[in-house]
Design a protein around this motif. Structure first.
Motif, PDB file in Angstrom:
ATOM      1  N   PHE A 147       0.786  -1.230   0.000  1.00 61.21           N
ATOM      2  CA  PHE A 147       0.000   0.000   0.000  1.00 61.21           C
ATOM      3  C   PHE A 147       0.828   1.296   0.000  1.00 61.21           C
ATOM      4  N   GLY A 148       2.062   1.263   0.487  1.00 63.66           N
ATOM      5  CA  GLY A 148       2.885   2.469   0.498  1.00 63.66           C
ATOM      6  C   GLY A 148       2.436   3.536   1.473  1.00 63.66           C
ATOM      7  N   VAL A 149       1.701   3.144   2.495  1.00 59.31           N
ATOM      8  CA  VAL A 149       1.155   4.099   3.459  1.00 59.31           C
ATOM      9  C   VAL A 149       2.221   4.474   4.496  1.00 59.31           C
ATOM     10  N   VAL A 150       2.390   5.766   4.750  1.00 67.62           N
ATOM     11  CA  VAL A 150       3.392   6.187   5.732  1.00 67.62           C
ATOM     12  C   VAL A 150       2.790   6.404   7.117  1.00 67.62           C
ATOM     13  N   GLU A 151       1.472   6.582   7.199  1.00 64.54           N
ATOM     14  CA  GLU A 151       0.846   6.895   8.478  1.00 64.54           C
ATOM     15  C   GLU A 151       0.667   5.646   9.347  1.00 64.54           C
ATOM     16  N   SER A 152       0.490   5.894  10.626  1.00 67.32           N
ATOM     17  CA  SER A 152       0.364   4.840  11.634  1.00 67.32           C
ATOM     18  C   SER A 152      -1.088   4.395  11.792  1.00 67.32           C
ATOM     19  N   GLY A 153      -1.258   3.120  12.159  1.00 72.29           N
ATOM     20  CA  GLY A 153      -2.567   2.636  12.587  1.00 72.29           C
ATOM     21  C   GLY A 153      -3.517   2.238  11.489  1.00 72.29           C
ATOM     22  N   PHE A 154      -3.046   2.058  10.267  1.00 72.59           N
ATOM     23  CA  PHE A 154      -3.900   1.689   9.142  1.00 72.59           C
ATOM     24  C   PHE A 154      -4.003   0.167   8.982  1.00 72.59           C
ATOM     25  N   GLN A 166      -8.631  -1.593  -0.463  1.00 66.11           N
ATOM     26  CA  GLN A 166      -9.348  -0.834   0.552  1.00 66.11           C
ATOM     27  C   GLN A 166      -8.404  -0.516   1.708  1.00 66.11           C
ATOM     28  N   LEU A 167      -8.455   0.727   2.178  1.00 71.65           N
ATOM     29  CA  LEU A 167      -7.712   1.112   3.365  1.00 71.65           C
ATOM     30  C   LEU A 167      -8.681   1.429   4.491  1.00 71.65           C
ATOM     31  N   PHE A 168      -8.218   1.195   5.715  1.00 67.62           N
ATOM     32  CA  PHE A 168      -8.989   1.505   6.921  1.00 67.62           C
ATOM     33  C   PHE A 168      -8.103   2.352   7.821  1.00 67.62           C
ATOM     34  N   MET A 169      -8.542   3.585   8.077  1.00 67.30           N
ATOM     35  CA  MET A 169      -7.738   4.550   8.811  1.00 67.30           C
ATOM     36  C   MET A 169      -8.227   4.679  10.248  1.00 67.30           C
ATOM     37  N   PRO A 170      -7.349   5.053  11.174  1.00 66.73           N
ATOM     38  CA  PRO A 170      -7.799   5.244  12.556  1.00 66.73           C
ATOM     39  C   PRO A 170      -8.702   6.474  12.668  1.00 66.73           C
ATOM     40  N   ARG A 171      -9.698   6.389  13.530  1.00 72.45           N
ATOM     41  CA  ARG A 171     -10.564   7.542  13.795  1.00 72.45           C
ATOM     42  C   ARG A 171      -9.892   8.350  14.912  1.00 72.45           C
ATOM     43  N   LEU A 172      -9.327   9.472  14.565  1.00 73.12           N
ATOM     44  CA  LEU A 172      -8.475  10.223  15.480  1.00 73.12           C
ATOM     45  C   LEU A 172      -9.289  11.182  16.338  1.00 73.12           C
ATOM     46  N   VAL A 195      -6.376   4.177  -3.934  1.00 72.59           N
ATOM     47  CA  VAL A 195      -7.095   2.947  -3.630  1.00 72.59           C
ATOM     48  C   VAL A 195      -8.574   3.155  -3.931  1.00 72.59           C
ATOM     49  N   ASN A 196      -9.343   2.068  -3.929  1.00 73.01           N
ATOM     50  CA  ASN A 196     -10.756   2.161  -4.291  1.00 73.01           C
ATOM     51  C   ASN A 196     -11.599   2.824  -3.218  1.00 73.01           C
ATOM     52  N   THR A 197     -11.366   2.429  -1.955  1.00 75.49           N
ATOM     53  CA  THR A 197     -12.159   3.001  -0.863  1.00 75.49           C
ATOM     54  C   THR A 197     -11.298   3.153   0.375  1.00 75.49           C
ATOM     55  N   VAL A 198     -11.710   4.080   1.239  1.00 69.90           N
ATOM     56  CA  VAL A 198     -11.089   4.253   2.556  1.00 69.90           C
ATOM     57  C   VAL A 198     -12.201   4.383   3.585  1.00 69.90           C
ATOM     58  N   HIS A 199     -12.147   3.600   4.626  1.00 74.16           N
ATOM     59  CA  HIS A 199     -13.094   3.653   5.733  1.00 74.16           C
ATOM     60  C   HIS A 199     -12.301   3.751   7.029  1.00 74.16           C
ATOM     61  N   TYR A 200     -13.006   3.750   8.149  1.00 74.23           N
ATOM     62  CA  TYR A 200     -12.352   3.799   9.453  1.00 74.23           C
ATOM     63  C   TYR A 200     -12.132   2.381   9.990  1.00 74.23           C
ATOM     64  N   VAL A 201     -11.096   2.248  10.806  1.00 76.90           N
ATOM     65  CA  VAL A 201     -10.756   0.934  11.364  1.00 76.90           C
ATOM     66  C   VAL A 201     -11.922   0.360  12.161  1.00 76.90           C
ATOM     67  N   ASP A 202     -12.652   1.208  12.865  1.00 76.55           N
ATOM     68  CA  ASP A 202     -13.762   0.673  13.667  1.00 76.55           C
ATOM     69  C   ASP A 202     -14.939   0.191  12.810  1.00 76.55           C
ATOM     70  N   GLU A 203     -14.839   0.358  11.501  1.00 78.21           N
ATOM     71  CA  GLU A 203     -15.865  -0.128  10.582  1.00 78.21           C
ATOM     72  C   GLU A 203     -15.437  -1.377   9.833  1.00 78.21           C
ATOM     73  N   ILE A 204     -14.213  -1.848  10.071  1.00 81.47           N
ATOM     74  CA  ILE A 204     -13.629  -2.862   9.202  1.00 81.47           C
ATOM     75  C   ILE A 204     -14.447  -4.155   9.168  1.00 81.47           C
ATOM     76  N   ALA A 205     -14.918  -4.613  10.313  1.00 79.32           N
ATOM     77  CA  ALA A 205     -15.657  -5.870  10.335  1.00 79.32           C
ATOM     78  C   ALA A 205     -16.945  -5.757   9.516  1.00 79.32           C
ATOM     79  N   ASP A 206     -17.667  -4.665   9.661  1.00 73.94           N
ATOM     80  CA  ASP A 206     -18.922  -4.501   8.935  1.00 73.94           C
ATOM     81  C   ASP A 206     -18.675  -4.339   7.434  1.00 73.94           C
ATOM     82  N   ILE A 207     -17.654  -3.576   7.067  1.00 71.83           N
ATOM     83  CA  ILE A 207     -17.359  -3.350   5.644  1.00 71.83           C
ATOM     84  C   ILE A 207     -16.947  -4.662   4.970  1.00 71.83           C
TER      85      ILE A 207
END
Length: 571
Positions: A147-154, A166-172, A195-207
């Motif tokens: 993915f080449g992502v530099v940020e933490s918690g993805f 799909q990426l899932f980002m932390p809800r800060l 990427v095609n979509t980005v959602h929050y990590v707390d949504e990962i199971a539902d997505i």
């Protein structure tokens, strides 16, 4: 692992390393190594994947395009630093999808890979021990590869049916904006990383549940260099899915091992930056400097001129007898000795750019002029390296040959110097050269300085001094990147016991060897890529011989205060 068992179940060769004479290559071992390669991914398995390494979709004959159209986003540190396109990571994801669907799915039909989702967890920032001092997060290498992502918690997911990323980002929390900067939206990261979509990590199971996958394929496997296990993705709600953590590891690791054209661009850049930094160290070298001064200069050069914020590993700036400490520079030996006139150095340092590593070692005299001993040892190392490049560095040869070549050179030349006695073949079979080079000749390189899949199922380690430290024995294939690093050392902790060991003592001329105990050691290391017909020298900006080294040692330092005069590492 069940996958490991499956990969070794069809092997026809049984090889016992204890029966090998360590004098010449063993045809039966070569056959085993070739079978292990083919059992994992044969050349035929990789036909479509190899086309993808050049950025071309084998089904369309065209380059990949970003989701939603437009241009690929790019990562760069600015000024003359290297631009890394997000196409780089889209190609890696497409390679993984292709191998899993076209090859691996046929091997493991019960997993229904074509309707599964790959899930990877990225790196997470941590504080130093119990303090609130944040340590800088360097991305986890498998996640970076995909993915080449530099940020933490993805987290990242690749749907193998739709091939969507799909990426899932932390809800800060809102306080993040006060202490750490702007809080970006999912749309921002979707564009940044194509990427095609980005959602929050707390949504990962539902997505993921809405996509109704047969399995989630998670990463779980042993790094054979560190002995550590990879970080397997886990999240709240993962128990709602069928999780398979056995299929993915060896295949994604093997793809990491075969570099794309995009990856090679970054690796060349990191090597160019590091090689030029080593050249600058040669210009700055003076007696009575402290080792850490050279470490700091190397880091300064790579960061200021190349945008390389991190070194790929702990800097080794060893002088004098410290050169006999293979991984000098750690907290117990922190590059803190004065560099003495008449002694030599072992400077093993490489930067990384966007997580892609370089690994270069140079050895030379502190006062700028080679003594007879220094000239002799470094000449031997150049001869070893040149023979390996001329004879072994090409597809389908076997990496353990490099150790044989190195050890024969060491035996023959130390015998000429009067340090060894007896027949060279007897020295080889008794592992005498391992006393003087107890490490492997080289290793894979990439997103880690000791890159992955050096040992795949079916390949044993050779239980001999030096050979057991080889980080791979494998058959070479196009796209692999390796270091070539012969060295000769006079390590008292190794040689003193050998003087009284019947296995070794008859070959050792003790009084002559003791005269070298204050020498330390020397090593010369370059990085190469295996091409379709031979090799590419990624460290070609280094001096190529002793006269060129001496010429650089005689030059005045360059500080480059004007950005317009910076060397260009991109080409």
């Amino acid at each position: 692992m069940a996958v490991a068992a499956a990969l070794t179940g069809g092997l026809t060769v049984k090889w016992d390393p204890a029966t090998w004479d360590a004098i010449t290559p063993d045809p039966e071992f070569d056959k085993l190594l070739a079978e292990c390669n083919d059992a994992l991914l044969s050349d035929a398995d990789l036909i479509n994947e190899k086309i993808l390494r050049e950025g071309i979709d084998p089904k369309t004959g065209k380059p990949l395009t970003p989701p939603g159209g437009g241009d690929w986003s790019k990562y760069a540190m600015g000024n003359n630093t290297f631009d890394v396109s997000m196409e780089h990571f889209a190609v890696n994801r497409k390679r993984l999808v292709t191998i899993l669907k076209d090859v691996v799915s046929k091997r493991y039909p019960s997993v229904d890979i074509g309707h599964s989702i790959v899930v990877l967890e990225g790196g997470v920032g941590q504080a130093r021990y119990s303090s609130d001092t944040d340590e800088f997060m360097r991305q986890e290498s498998y996640f970076q590869w995909a993915f080449g992502v530099v940020e933490s918690g993805f987290y990242g997911a690749i749907n193998l049916e739709t091939e969507e990323a799909q990426l899932f980002m932390p809800r800060l929390p809102s306080s993040f904006a006060i202490w750490s900067g702007k809080i970006f939206s999912p749309e921002h990261f979707q564009k940044k990383y194509n990427v095609n979509t980005v959602h929050y990590v707390d949504e990962i199971a539902d997505i993921l549940a809405k996509q109704n996958p047969s399995h989630l394929l998670t990463l779980h496997g042993l790094n054979t260099d560190s002995g550590s296990v990879t970080k397997e993705a886990t999240f709240d709600g993962i128990d709602r899915f069928n999780v398979n953590n056995e299929v993915l590891f060896y295949y994604i690791s093997e793809l990491r091992n075969r570099k794309t054209d995009f990856e090679m661009g970054v690796l060349r850049y990191a090597n160019n930056c590091s090689a030029e930094a080593h050249r600058e160290l040669m210009r700055h070298m003076r007696p009575d400097m402290i080792e850490y001064e050279m470490e700091s200069l190397f880091h300064y050069f790579c960061y200021k001129l190349g945008g390389a914020r991190f070194l790929a590993y702990t800097a080794i700036c060893a002088s004098g007898i410290n050169g006999a400490v293979l991984h000098y520079g750690h907290e117990n030996a922190p590059n803190d000795s004065k560099m003495t006139d008449g002694k030599s150095v072992v400077f093993d340092m490489g930067c990384e750019y966007y997580c892609y590593a370089s690994d270069i070692t140079c050895s030379y005299p502190i006062n700028g002029k080679f003594s007879d001993k220094q000239r002799t040892i470094l000449s031997i190392l150049f001869d070893i390296s040149n023979e390996i490049l001329e004879t072994i560095a090409k597809p389908d040869n076997f990496w353990y040959y490099t150790q044989l070549i190195s050890y024969r050179h060491i035996c023959e030349n130390l015998k000429k110097l009067g340090l060894l006695q007896g027949e060279v073949d007897d020295m080889m079979s008794n592992n005498v050269p391992g006393l003087f080079m107890p490490h492997g000749l080289g290793h894979y390189m990439g997103l880690d300085v000791h890159d992955v899949n050096g040992y795949i199922p079916g390949i044993p380690r050779i239980p001999r001094l030096g050979y057991t430290s080889l980080r791979t024995l494998r058959q070479l294939k196009e796209g692999m990147v390796c270091s070539v690093e012969p060295g000769i050392y006079f390590i008292q902790a190794v040689l003193e016991p050998a003087f009284t060991d019947d296995k070794y003592s008859k070959f050792l001329v003790e009084d002559k060897i003791r005269e070298w105990f204050d020498f330390g050691g020397m090593r010369w290391e370059i990085d190469i890529k295996i091409t379709d017909t031979g090799y590419e020298d990624l460290s070609h900006r280094l001096p190529q011989n002793i006269p060129e080294i001496e010429a650089l040692l005689a030059e005045d330092p360059k500080l480059w205060p004007d950005p317009a005069t910076y060397p260009d590492f991109r080409h």
